[in-house]
Write a protein that holds these residues in place. Structure first.
Motif, PDB file in Angstrom:
ATOM      1  N   LEU A  85      24.281 -36.691  10.666  1.00 22.02           N
ATOM      2  CA  LEU A  85      25.755 -36.034  11.126  1.00 22.02           C
ATOM      3  C   LEU A  85      25.355 -34.699  11.672  1.00 22.02           C
ATOM      4  O   LEU A  85      24.094 -34.528  11.392  1.00 22.02           O
ATOM      5  CB  LEU A  85      26.612 -35.109   9.484  1.00 22.02           C
ATOM      6  CG  LEU A  85      27.139 -36.641   8.670  1.00 22.02           C
ATOM      7  CD1 LEU A  85      27.309 -36.024   7.453  1.00 22.02           C
ATOM      8  CD2 LEU A  85      28.300 -36.802   9.411  1.00 22.02           C
ATOM      9  N   ASP A  86      26.347 -33.282  11.945  1.00 19.53           N
ATOM     10  CA  ASP A  86      25.905 -32.342  12.503  1.00 19.53           C
ATOM     11  C   ASP A  86      25.969 -31.096  11.705  1.00 19.53           C
ATOM     12  O   ASP A  86      26.035 -30.722  11.169  1.00 19.53           O
ATOM     13  CB  ASP A  86      26.493 -32.198  13.743  1.00 19.53           C
ATOM     14  CG  ASP A  86      26.498 -30.935  14.994  1.00 19.53           C
ATOM     15  OD1 ASP A  86      25.646 -30.832  14.622  1.00 19.53           O
ATOM     16  OD2 ASP A  86      27.171 -30.864  15.904  1.00 19.53           O
ATOM     17  N   ILE A  87      24.346 -31.133  11.198  1.00 22.04           N
ATOM     18  CA  ILE A  87      24.158 -29.632  10.703  1.00 22.04           C
ATOM     19  C   ILE A  87      22.396 -29.413  11.246  1.00 22.04           C
ATOM     20  O   ILE A  87      21.684 -30.151  11.493  1.00 22.04           O
ATOM     21  CB  ILE A  87      24.248 -30.080   9.400  1.00 22.04           C
ATOM     22  CG1 ILE A  87      23.824 -28.295   8.426  1.00 22.04           C
ATOM     23  CG2 ILE A  87      22.742 -31.262   9.347  1.00 22.04           C
ATOM     24  CD1 ILE A  87      23.635 -28.819   7.078  1.00 22.04           C
ATOM     25  N   LYS A  88      22.440 -27.923  11.172  1.00 19.86           N
ATOM     26  CA  LYS A  88      21.495 -26.899  11.990  1.00 19.86           C
ATOM     27  C   LYS A  88      20.954 -25.954  11.128  1.00 19.86           C
ATOM     28  O   LYS A  88      22.659 -25.546  10.334  1.00 19.86           O
ATOM     29  CB  LYS A  88      21.844 -26.140  13.409  1.00 19.86           C
ATOM     30  CG  LYS A  88      22.135 -27.872  14.989  1.00 19.86           C
ATOM     31  CD  LYS A  88      21.384 -28.097  14.646  1.00 19.86           C
ATOM     32  CE  LYS A  88      21.512 -29.271  16.115  1.00 19.86           C
ATOM     33  NZ  LYS A  88      21.851 -30.989  15.805  1.00 19.86           N
ATOM     34  N   ARG A  89      20.267 -25.257  10.757  1.00 19.82           N
ATOM     35  CA  ARG A  89      20.124 -24.145   9.868  1.00 19.82           C
ATOM     36  C   ARG A  89      19.034 -23.300  11.182  1.00 19.82           C
ATOM     37  O   ARG A  89      18.013 -23.881  12.353  1.00 19.82           O
ATOM     38  CB  ARG A  89      18.627 -24.592   9.629  1.00 19.82           C
ATOM     39  CG  ARG A  89      19.219 -25.043   8.297  1.00 19.82           C
ATOM     40  CD  ARG A  89      18.069 -25.335   6.671  1.00 19.82           C
ATOM     41  NE  ARG A  89      17.934 -23.485   6.126  1.00 19.82           N
ATOM     42  CZ  ARG A  89      16.996 -23.722   5.220  1.00 19.82           C
ATOM     43  NH1 ARG A  89      16.555 -24.832   5.015  1.00 19.82           N
ATOM     44  NH2 ARG A  89      16.983 -22.586   4.519  1.00 19.82           N
ATOM     45  N   TYR A  90      18.754 -21.734  11.484  1.00 14.32           N
ATOM     46  CA  TYR A  90      18.730 -21.058  11.588  1.00 14.32           C
ATOM     47  C   TYR A  90      18.124 -20.387  11.511  1.00 14.32           C
ATOM     48  O   TYR A  90      18.698 -19.246  10.421  1.00 14.32           O
ATOM     49  CB  TYR A  90      19.999 -20.101  12.721  1.00 14.32           C
ATOM     50  CG  TYR A  90      20.311 -21.257  14.294  1.00 14.32           C
ATOM     51  CD1 TYR A  90      19.166 -22.072  14.791  1.00 14.32           C
ATOM     52  CD2 TYR A  90      21.833 -21.947  13.997  1.00 14.32           C
ATOM     53  CE1 TYR A  90      20.603 -23.151  15.445  1.00 14.32           C
ATOM     54  CE2 TYR A  90      22.068 -22.283  13.799  1.00 14.32           C
ATOM     55  CZ  TYR A  90      22.042 -22.845  15.290  1.00 14.32           C
ATOM     56  OH  TYR A  90      22.176 -24.448  16.554  1.00 14.32           O
ATOM     57  N   ASN A  91      16.265 -19.874  11.247  1.00 13.54           N
ATOM     58  CA  ASN A  91      15.895 -18.536  11.006  1.00 13.54           C
ATOM     59  C   ASN A  91      15.944 -17.203  11.989  1.00 13.54           C
ATOM     60  O   ASN A  91      15.070 -17.557  12.516  1.00 13.54           O
ATOM     61  CB  ASN A  91      14.412 -19.282  10.577  1.00 13.54           C
ATOM     62  CG  ASN A  91      13.603 -18.140   9.762  1.00 13.54           C
ATOM     63  OD1 ASN A  91      13.854 -17.391  10.012  1.00 13.54           O
ATOM     64  ND2 ASN A  91      12.151 -18.882   8.979  1.00 13.54           N
ATOM     65  N   LEU A  92      16.332 -16.144  11.249  1.00 11.83           N
ATOM     66  CA  LEU A  92      16.116 -14.950  11.705  1.00 11.83           C
ATOM     67  C   LEU A  92      15.235 -14.763  12.231  1.00 11.83           C
ATOM     68  O   LEU A  92      15.382 -13.625  12.982  1.00 11.83           O
ATOM     69  CB  LEU A  92      17.257 -13.902  10.593  1.00 11.83           C
ATOM     70  CG  LEU A  92      17.259 -12.422  11.036  1.00 11.83           C
ATOM     71  CD1 LEU A  92      18.257 -12.388  12.774  1.00 11.83           C
ATOM     72  CD2 LEU A  92      17.873 -11.508   9.879  1.00 11.83           C
ATOM     73  N   GLY A  93      14.414 -15.241  11.476  1.00 14.81           N
ATOM     74  CA  GLY A  93      12.620 -14.761  12.005  1.00 14.81           C
ATOM     75  C   GLY A  93      12.344 -15.108  13.356  1.00 14.81           C
ATOM     76  O   GLY A  93      11.500 -14.537  13.681  1.00 14.81           O
ATOM     77  N   THR A  94      12.385 -16.129  13.370  1.00 12.70           N
ATOM     78  CA  THR A  94      12.129 -17.077  14.232  1.00 12.70           C
ATOM     79  C   THR A  94      13.417 -17.705  15.198  1.00 12.70           C
ATOM     80  O   THR A  94      12.833 -18.228  16.615  1.00 12.70           O
ATOM     81  CB  THR A  94      11.811 -18.473  14.485  1.00 12.70           C
ATOM     82  OG1 THR A  94      12.712 -19.127  13.440  1.00 12.70           O
ATOM     83  CG2 THR A  94      10.306 -18.841  12.856  1.00 12.70           C
TER      84      THR A  94
END
Length: 95
Positions: free
Chosen positions: A41-50
């Motif tokens: 399934l299409d799930i992504k996490r984005y980290n503000l720091g990186t």
């Protein structure tokens, strides 16, 4: 197909096991995301720091950060629409 994006606050790591104590909430989220990815399934996490560019690129996320500051994080979007602000999905919501 449903697309889920999670915009995390600045974290040293997304698993919650990199600091002096384990963050069980981050561990739960990391496990959930891992299992969802394994299902294809299409799930992504984005980290503000990186990955700050992803927060700037997404106009909705950028606007909410300007309005609420980092209190808006974590922010969850489903198919481009805001689904949660300031908290991660529950296990039931991940399902």
């Amino acid at each position: 197909m449903t697309k889920v994006e999670i915009f995390d606050p600045a974290l040293c790591c997304p698993t919650g096991v990199c600091g002096p104590s384990v963050d069980p909430e981050l561990t739960r989220v990391a496990s959930s995301v891992f299992f969802i990815e394994k299902k294809g399934l299409d799930i992504k996490r984005y980290n503000l720091g990186t990955e700050p560019g992803m927060f700037v690129k997404n106009k909705t996320v950028n606007q909410l950060l300007h309005e609420k500051g980092t209190e808006a994080l974590p922010l969850v979007m489903v198919n481009g629409e805001v689904a949660k602000i300031g908290e991660y999905p529950t296990n039931a919501e991940f399902k």
